[in-house]
Design a protein around this motif. Structure first.
Motif, PDB file in Angstrom:
ATOM      1  N   ALA A 136       0.494  -0.860  -0.412  1.00 49.01           N
ATOM      2  CA  ALA A 136      -0.072   0.048   0.283  1.00 49.01           C
ATOM      3  C   ALA A 136       0.652   0.991   0.252  1.00 49.01           C
ATOM      4  CB  ALA A 136      -0.750   0.185   1.674  1.00 49.01           C
ATOM      5  N   LEU A 137       1.860   0.968   0.420  1.00 48.09           N
ATOM      6  CA  LEU A 137       3.113   2.362   0.034  1.00 48.09           C
ATOM      7  C   LEU A 137       3.526   2.732  -0.998  1.00 48.09           C
ATOM      8  CD1 LEU A 137       4.810   1.734   3.578  1.00 48.09           C
ATOM      9  CD2 LEU A 137       3.679   2.803   3.262  1.00 48.09           C
ATOM     10  N   ALA A 138       3.865   1.327  -1.965  1.00 49.56           N
ATOM     11  CA  ALA A 138       3.992   2.257  -3.125  1.00 49.56           C
ATOM     12  C   ALA A 138       3.051   2.405  -4.415  1.00 49.56           C
ATOM     13  CB  ALA A 138       4.706   1.040  -3.639  1.00 49.56           C
ATOM     14  N   THR A 139       3.402   3.594  -4.684  1.00 51.65           N
ATOM     15  CA  THR A 139       2.696   4.275  -6.150  1.00 51.65           C
ATOM     16  C   THR A 139       3.037   4.615  -6.680  1.00 51.65           C
ATOM     17  OG1 THR A 139       2.963   6.376  -4.591  1.00 51.65           O
ATOM     18  CG2 THR A 139       0.812   5.474  -4.436  1.00 51.65           C
ATOM     19  N   ALA A 140       3.326   4.791  -7.949  1.00 53.59           N
ATOM     20  CA  ALA A 140       4.257   4.836  -9.397  1.00 53.59           C
ATOM     21  C   ALA A 140       3.620   6.685  -9.505  1.00 53.59           C
ATOM     22  CB  ALA A 140       3.752   4.237 -10.586  1.00 53.59           C
ATOM     23  N   GLN A 141       4.992   6.824 -10.237  1.00 54.54           N
ATOM     24  CA  GLN A 141       5.211   8.536  -9.871  1.00 54.54           C
ATOM     25  C   GLN A 141       6.265   8.815 -10.521  1.00 54.54           C
ATOM     26  OE1 GLN A 141       3.955  10.300  -5.477  1.00 54.54           O
ATOM     27  NE2 GLN A 141       6.172   8.705  -5.177  1.00 54.54           N
ATOM     28  N   ALA A 142       7.161   9.627 -11.071  1.00 57.85           N
ATOM     29  CA  ALA A 142       7.687  10.562 -11.836  1.00 57.85           C
ATOM     30  C   ALA A 142       7.451   9.937 -13.407  1.00 57.85           C
ATOM     31  CB  ALA A 142       8.986  10.160 -11.280  1.00 57.85           C
ATOM     32  N   GLU A 143       8.420   9.031 -13.889  1.00 61.91           N
ATOM     33  CA  GLU A 143       8.308   8.283 -14.915  1.00 61.91           C
ATOM     34  C   GLU A 143       7.836   7.495 -14.919  1.00 61.91           C
ATOM     35  OE1 GLU A 143      12.707   7.308 -13.746  1.00 61.91           O
ATOM     36  OE2 GLU A 143      11.568   9.163 -13.528  1.00 61.91           O
ATOM     37  N   LEU A 144       7.202   6.578 -14.176  1.00 62.15           N
ATOM     38  CA  LEU A 144       6.640   5.252 -14.039  1.00 62.15           C
ATOM     39  C   LEU A 144       5.795   5.102 -14.655  1.00 62.15           C
ATOM     40  CD1 LEU A 144       7.789   3.791 -11.019  1.00 62.15           C
ATOM     41  CD2 LEU A 144       8.915   3.676 -12.921  1.00 62.15           C
ATOM     42  N   ALA A 145       4.715   4.133 -15.496  1.00 66.08           N
ATOM     43  CA  ALA A 145       3.831   4.590 -16.285  1.00 66.08           C
ATOM     44  C   ALA A 145       2.400   3.378 -15.567  1.00 66.08           C
ATOM     45  CB  ALA A 145       3.568   4.255 -18.214  1.00 66.08           C
ATOM     46  N   GLU A 146       3.395   2.586 -14.653  1.00 65.30           N
ATOM     47  CA  GLU A 146       2.723   1.385 -13.708  1.00 65.30           C
ATOM     48  C   GLU A 146       3.335   0.661 -12.863  1.00 65.30           C
ATOM     49  OE1 GLU A 146       0.306  -2.465 -15.605  1.00 65.30           O
ATOM     50  OE2 GLU A 146       1.061  -1.230 -17.136  1.00 65.30           O
ATOM     51  N   LEU A 147       2.987   0.466 -12.194  1.00 64.29           N
ATOM     52  CA  LEU A 147       3.149  -1.038 -11.188  1.00 64.29           C
ATOM     53  C   LEU A 147       2.447  -2.143 -11.229  1.00 64.29           C
ATOM     54  CD1 LEU A 147       1.904  -1.058  -7.771  1.00 64.29           C
ATOM     55  CD2 LEU A 147       3.412   1.346  -7.506  1.00 64.29           C
ATOM     56  N   ARG A 148       3.156  -3.203 -11.149  1.00 72.18           N
ATOM     57  CA  ARG A 148       2.396  -4.075 -10.200  1.00 72.18           C
ATOM     58  C   ARG A 148       3.205  -5.576  -9.553  1.00 72.18           C
ATOM     59  NH1 ARG A 148       0.658  -7.125 -16.020  1.00 72.18           N
ATOM     60  NH2 ARG A 148      -0.252  -4.982 -16.957  1.00 72.18           N
ATOM     61  N   TRP A 149       2.240  -6.142  -8.801  1.00 64.97           N
ATOM     62  CA  TRP A 149       2.805  -7.052  -8.359  1.00 64.97           C
ATOM     63  C   TRP A 149       2.961  -8.450  -9.005  1.00 64.97           C
ATOM     64  CZ3 TRP A 149       6.344  -5.618  -4.047  1.00 64.97           C
ATOM     65  CH2 TRP A 149       5.233  -4.462  -3.445  1.00 64.97           C
ATOM     66  N   ILE A 150       3.778  -9.165  -8.644  1.00 66.18           N
ATOM     67  CA  ILE A 150       4.205  -9.918 -10.245  1.00 66.18           C
ATOM     68  C   ILE A 150       4.489 -11.668  -8.619  1.00 66.18           C
ATOM     69  CG2 ILE A 150       4.143  -8.856 -11.627  1.00 66.18           C
ATOM     70  CD1 ILE A 150       6.892 -10.721 -11.243  1.00 66.18           C
ATOM     71  N   THR A 151       3.525 -12.879  -8.897  1.00 65.49           N
ATOM     72  CA  THR A 151       4.055 -13.161  -8.294  1.00 65.49           C
ATOM     73  C   THR A 151       4.721 -14.819  -9.722  1.00 65.49           C
ATOM     74  OG1 THR A 151       2.298 -15.179  -9.488  1.00 65.49           O
ATOM     75  CG2 THR A 151       1.952 -13.929  -7.225  1.00 65.49           C
ATOM     76  N   PRO A 152       5.961 -15.629  -9.593  1.00 66.21           N
ATOM     77  CA  PRO A 152       6.564 -16.783 -10.177  1.00 66.21           C
ATOM     78  C   PRO A 152       5.408 -17.153 -11.630  1.00 66.21           C
ATOM     79  CG  PRO A 152       6.439 -18.018  -8.743  1.00 66.21           C
ATOM     80  CD  PRO A 152       5.807 -16.545  -8.416  1.00 66.21           C
ATOM     81  N   SER A 153       3.995 -16.523 -11.189  1.00 67.52           N
ATOM     82  CA  SER A 153       3.155 -17.717 -12.070  1.00 67.52           C
ATOM     83  C   SER A 153       3.137 -16.821 -13.789  1.00 67.52           C
ATOM     84  CB  SER A 153       1.730 -17.863 -12.601  1.00 67.52           C
ATOM     85  OG  SER A 153       0.622 -17.067 -11.046  1.00 67.52           O
ATOM     86  N   ASP A 154       3.139 -14.637 -13.068  1.00 68.18           N
ATOM     87  CA  ASP A 154       3.161 -13.756 -14.170  1.00 68.18           C
ATOM     88  C   ASP A 154       4.547 -13.980 -15.446  1.00 68.18           C
ATOM     89  OD1 ASP A 154       1.244 -13.127 -13.094  1.00 68.18           O
ATOM     90  OD2 ASP A 154       2.256 -12.491 -11.248  1.00 68.18           O
ATOM     91  N   VAL A 155       5.526 -14.524 -14.524  1.00 67.09           N
ATOM     92  CA  VAL A 155       6.349 -13.962 -15.554  1.00 67.09           C
ATOM     93  C   VAL A 155       6.373 -14.873 -17.442  1.00 67.09           C
ATOM     94  CG1 VAL A 155       8.861 -15.258 -15.637  1.00 67.09           C
ATOM     95  CG2 VAL A 155       8.239 -14.993 -13.735  1.00 67.09           C
TER      96      VAL A 155
END
Length: 135
Positions: A93-112
């Motif tokens: 909950a502390l991380a938000t995409a800012q500056a030059e970031l378009a997107e953030l994702r929390w991934i698991t091994p199945s997302d690779v």
């Protein structure tokens, strides 16, 4: 092949998910971090970048050095990225995409298998977060 020096974070949450980010105008996801400014150590670079890109307020004591890793650069053709990598853990909950970031994702091994990832992430950093099971 010219080198691009960066600091990168392997950020894991309590559920074992790893944070990856995508910069504006790019397609590949990678670990957050960035290039040093004059006189910065690798840890100082990462702390500044994580604050600028994700709004995180970390201290050097929050970072665990993982080593130096080299891969083909994801967004600069014909370049290699040389990354000083560090591990840390945060509340998602502390991380938000800012500056030059378009997107953030929390991934698991199945997302690779389905997510376009940077070579550095695929070859070195994600395997540190999710070690292969021993037999």
């Amino acid at each position: 092949m010219p080198d691009i020096h960066v600091s990168a974070a392997v950020i894991v949450d309590d559920d074992g998910r790893v944070l990856v980010v995508r910069k504006q105008g790019t397609t590949r996801f990678m670990q957050p971090g960035g290039k040093p400014e004059a006189g910065e150590s690798a840890a100082q670079t990462l702390i500044r970048e994580l604050n600028e890109e994700l709004g995180l307020h970390l201290m050097e004591a929050d970072l665990r050095p993982l080593g130096t890793f080299v891969s083909e650069a994801a967004n600069e053709p014909g370049h290699r990225v040389v990354a000083e990598a560090f591990a840390t853990s945060i509340d998602p909950a502390l991380a938000t995409a800012q500056a030059e970031l378009a997107e953030l994702r929390w991934i698991t091994p199945s997302d690779v298998a389905t997510l376009p990832l940077a070579p550095l992430s695929l070859e070195h950093l994600l395997p540190l977060a999710w070690p292969a099971p021993t037999r």
